[in-house]
Design a protein around this motif. Structure first.
Motif, PDB file in Angstrom:
ATOM      1  N   LEU A  57     -16.747 -13.921   6.993  1.00 30.85           N
ATOM      2  CA  LEU A  57     -16.282 -13.152   8.141  1.00 30.85           C
ATOM      3  C   LEU A  57     -16.762 -11.718   8.005  1.00 30.85           C
ATOM      4  CD1 LEU A  57     -12.593 -14.413   8.236  1.00 30.85           C
ATOM      5  CD2 LEU A  57     -14.537 -15.260   9.567  1.00 30.85           C
ATOM      6  N   ALA A  58     -17.208 -11.180   9.107  1.00 26.58           N
ATOM      7  CA  ALA A  58     -17.661  -9.787   9.118  1.00 26.58           C
ATOM      8  C   ALA A  58     -16.533  -8.906   9.641  1.00 26.58           C
ATOM      9  CB  ALA A  58     -18.894  -9.648  10.002  1.00 26.58           C
ATOM     10  N   GLY A  59     -16.425  -7.731   9.052  1.00 27.26           N
ATOM     11  CA  GLY A  59     -15.389  -6.799   9.477  1.00 27.26           C
ATOM     12  C   GLY A  59     -15.843  -5.819  10.531  1.00 27.26           C
ATOM     13  N   SER A  60     -17.121  -5.914  10.893  1.00 27.22           N
ATOM     14  CA  SER A  60     -17.650  -4.999  11.906  1.00 27.22           C
ATOM     15  C   SER A  60     -18.865  -5.648  12.558  1.00 27.22           C
ATOM     16  CB  SER A  60     -18.064  -3.669  11.262  1.00 27.22           C
ATOM     17  OG  SER A  60     -19.165  -3.875  10.388  1.00 27.22           O
ATOM     18  N   THR A 105     -25.720  -8.078   9.808  1.00 32.02           N
ATOM     19  CA  THR A 105     -26.259  -8.337   8.469  1.00 32.02           C
ATOM     20  C   THR A 105     -26.165  -9.822   8.138  1.00 32.02           C
ATOM     21  OG1 THR A 105     -25.696  -6.122   7.688  1.00 32.02           O
ATOM     22  CG2 THR A 105     -25.986  -7.823   6.006  1.00 32.02           C
ATOM     23  N   LEU A 106     -25.040 -10.454   8.441  1.00 26.78           N
ATOM     24  CA  LEU A 106     -24.891 -11.890   8.192  1.00 26.78           C
ATOM     25  C   LEU A 106     -25.898 -12.692   9.012  1.00 26.78           C
ATOM     26  CD1 LEU A 106     -21.001 -12.313   8.038  1.00 26.78           C
ATOM     27  CD2 LEU A 106     -22.627 -12.354   6.133  1.00 26.78           C
ATOM     28  N   ARG A 107     -26.097 -12.309  10.266  1.00 29.61           N
ATOM     29  CA  ARG A 107     -27.089 -13.011  11.104  1.00 29.61           C
ATOM     30  C   ARG A 107     -28.495 -12.872  10.531  1.00 29.61           C
ATOM     31  NH1 ARG A 107     -23.487 -11.391  15.307  1.00 29.61           N
ATOM     32  NH2 ARG A 107     -24.501  -9.391  15.571  1.00 29.61           N
ATOM     33  N   GLU A 108     -28.842 -11.669  10.094  1.00 32.18           N
ATOM     34  CA  GLU A 108     -30.171 -11.439   9.515  1.00 32.18           C
ATOM     35  C   GLU A 108     -30.352 -12.232   8.228  1.00 32.18           C
ATOM     36  OE1 GLU A 108     -30.346  -7.196   9.134  1.00 32.18           O
ATOM     37  OE2 GLU A 108     -30.465  -6.899  11.314  1.00 32.18           O
ATOM     38  N   ASN A 109     -29.339 -12.248   7.378  1.00 30.69           N
ATOM     39  CA  ASN A 109     -29.424 -13.020   6.139  1.00 30.69           C
ATOM     40  C   ASN A 109     -29.577 -14.508   6.431  1.00 30.69           C
ATOM     41  OD1 ASN A 109     -29.137 -10.657   4.706  1.00 30.69           O
ATOM     42  ND2 ASN A 109     -27.026 -11.050   4.089  1.00 30.69           N
ATOM     43  N   HIS A 110     -28.830 -14.993   7.391  1.00 30.78           N
ATOM     44  CA  HIS A 110     -28.927 -16.414   7.757  1.00 30.78           C
ATOM     45  C   HIS A 110     -30.323 -16.754   8.264  1.00 30.78           C
ATOM     46  CE1 HIS A 110     -28.487 -19.916  10.465  1.00 30.78           C
ATOM     47  NE2 HIS A 110     -27.877 -20.379   9.396  1.00 30.78           N
TER      48      HIS A 110
END
Length: 89
Positions: free
Chosen positions: A70-73, A79-84
């Motif tokens: 879960l992202a807090g912002s 960042t999570l989307r880019e890493n994925h």
């Protein structure tokens, strides 16, 4: 003493394998490790660990359940989307 490693703490642990990385080198290493665990487990079987088992070494008890991140912002979500995207490329 447990010469068959059936009750050893490593065997009974609830460890996890994460593949959520942002560096290509870490992603590749993690993927290679997962392939090894899934397919080449017999290479790490203890000598004579299953001598009385007609079916050979026991499979690694791997259950792929996944993680929830879960992202807090919005920046964290990006960042999570880019890493994925990097991980599946």
């Amino acid at each position: 003493r447990d010469p068959r490693y059936r009750t050893a703490s490593s065997v009974l642990s609830c460890g996890g394998l994460r593949q959520q990385f942002s560096l290509v080198e870490n992603i590749r290493l993690s993927m290679a490790s997962m392939r090894f665990i899934k397919n080449d487990y017999h290479q790490i079987a203890a000598p004579d660990a299953d001598a009385d088992d007609r079916h050979g070494p026991k499979r690694v008890g791997l259950a792929e359940e996944g993680y929830l991140f879960l992202a807090g912002s919005e920046a964290g979500a990006q960042t999570l989307r880019e890493n994925h995207a990097l991980q599946v490329s």
